[in-house]
Enzyme design. Structure first.
Site, mmCIF file in Angstrom:
data_model
loop_
_atom_site.group_PDB
_atom_site.id
_atom_site.type_symbol
_atom_site.label_atom_id
_atom_site.label_comp_id
_atom_site.label_asym_id
_atom_site.label_seq_id
_atom_site.Cartn_x
_atom_site.Cartn_y
_atom_site.Cartn_z
ATOM 1 C CB CYS A 1 -4.446 21.694 12.248
ATOM 2 S SG CYS A 1 -3.054 22.737 11.752
ATOM 3 C CG HIS B 1 6.705 4.885 2.972
ATOM 4 N ND1 HIS B 1 6.761 3.508 3.054
ATOM 5 C CD2 HIS B 1 6.745 5.176 1.641
ATOM 6 C CE1 HIS B 1 6.821 2.997 1.841
ATOM 7 N NE2 HIS B 1 6.817 3.991 0.963
ATOM 8 C CB SER C 1 6.728 -7.202 0.985
ATOM 9 O OG SER C 1 6.181 -5.891 0.873
#
Length: 340
Positions: A207, A160, A250
């Protein structure tokens, strides 16, 4: 046929032993088969000893989320009340990046300052790497603690992403992180009341390449694709792993959670967690399970028990100074107990 021969024959033949899987049995398998390929799938529970909250447990980010403090519309706040994970979705970030930054502010700045140190659970991978048994670590954590252990980066897959490095969601550029961290400190308000110098209101961080408000840590938002390395490595590793150790997750977030059902049918699966998870993915707990093993409790406790069984607790002593305080204390206590 002795147990050792039986295990060697079955592992090399790609079979699970026709006897219940226990911690002692797992220890025998590891000790008697130096060619095993062991992988990890880790979640937030693996970092809890470091002081980083488990997102989904009571007191974690989702449980304690207060949408009324965030810079958001009434509609977005209602969505967060209904589903706290919406604060880290592409749907919200794409039209309002401020709630993401406000919720993550202390985590972003704490990571920059190396506020947290790796845990025993994360150093288990280093122990197995040093013994030639580690195939890969798939971590769902974004804290970057796995990279503190000295495990080669090609054996680490941050499923992730990482909060330590910024990336623009709109143009893809990865700029110098230090100016970004400075902007988080000066442009994002502190909803937790920890920083007296934080601004009273948040303003978008632009950005430096495309001048759009798409810059954020390189974590994967819900609704966005995982990095290519996850798909490349998980496909090859699923067929190669002999043992998959699942720690502190989980098993509710896909596609990473799907790794437990993608491995071969004869891959041993060890789950170290406070509660049983993954039954809907095919994990079978119980005294008659020949493949799956559940070690109930917090991550470090389960890891230390596994290391005790195989006699490798001393392997972690050289790394004690690099661990968080809670892991240091737990390891010292484990080392001081008499060897059974």
């Amino acid at each position: 046929m002795c147990i050792r021969d039986r295990y060697q024959r079955r592992v090399r033949g790609g079979l699970v032993a026709d006897m219940p899987m226990t911690l002692d049995r797992l220890g025998e398998l590891i000790l008697n088969n130096p060619g095993l390929k062991i992988g990890f799938l880790t979640g937030a529970g693996a970092s809890c000893a470091a002081g980083i909250p488990d997102f989904r447990s009571p007191g974690g980010m989702y449980d304690s989320l207060r949408p009324e403090l965030l810079t958001a519309s009434d509609q977005d706040r209602k969505a967060m009340v209904m589903n706290p994970t919406s604060v880290v979705t592409w749907d919200l970030f794409s039209h309002n990046p401020l709630p993401y930054h406000e919720v993550r502010r202390p985590f972003i700045l704490g990571t920059q300052q190396r506020q947290w140190k790796a845990t025993t659970s994360q150093f288990l991978a280093r122990c197995l790497h040093d013994r030639g048994l580690l195939r890969r670590v798939f971590t769902q954590n974004i804290d970057g603690l796995d990279y503190q252990t000295g495990v080669p980066s090609d054996k680490l897959v941050a499923c992730h992403g990482s909060i330590a490095y910024p990336t623009c969601e709109l143009c893809g550029v990865s700029p110098d992180p230090e100016p970004y961290f400075a902007q988080v400190r000066s442009q994002i308000k502190d909803i937790y009341g920890l920083d007296d110098e934080a601004p009273p209101e948040s303003t978008p961080i632009l950005c430096p390449s495309c001048a759009q408000p798409g810059i954020k840590p390189s974590t994967v938002l819900f609704g966005r694709n995982l990095p290519p390395a996850f798909f490349e490595c998980s496909e090859s590793d699923a067929q190669a792993l002999d043992v998959l150790i699942v720690i502190g997750t989980s098993l509710a977030v896909f596609p990473a959670a799907g790794l437990v059902s993608a491995v071969r049918d004869d891959c041993i699966r060890v789950v170290i967690n406070k509660d049983p998870v993954g039954q809907e993915l095919g994990i079978r707990y119980g005294q008659d399970s020949t493949r799956d093993l559940f070690l109930q409790g917090d991550a470090d406790t389960g890891v230390l028990e596994l290391l005790r069984v195989v006699g490798w607790l001393p392997d972690l002593e050289p790394f004690m100074g690099d661990m968080c305080e809670a892991s240091q204390s737990a390891l010292q206590a484990a080392l001081s107990r008499p060897t059974p």
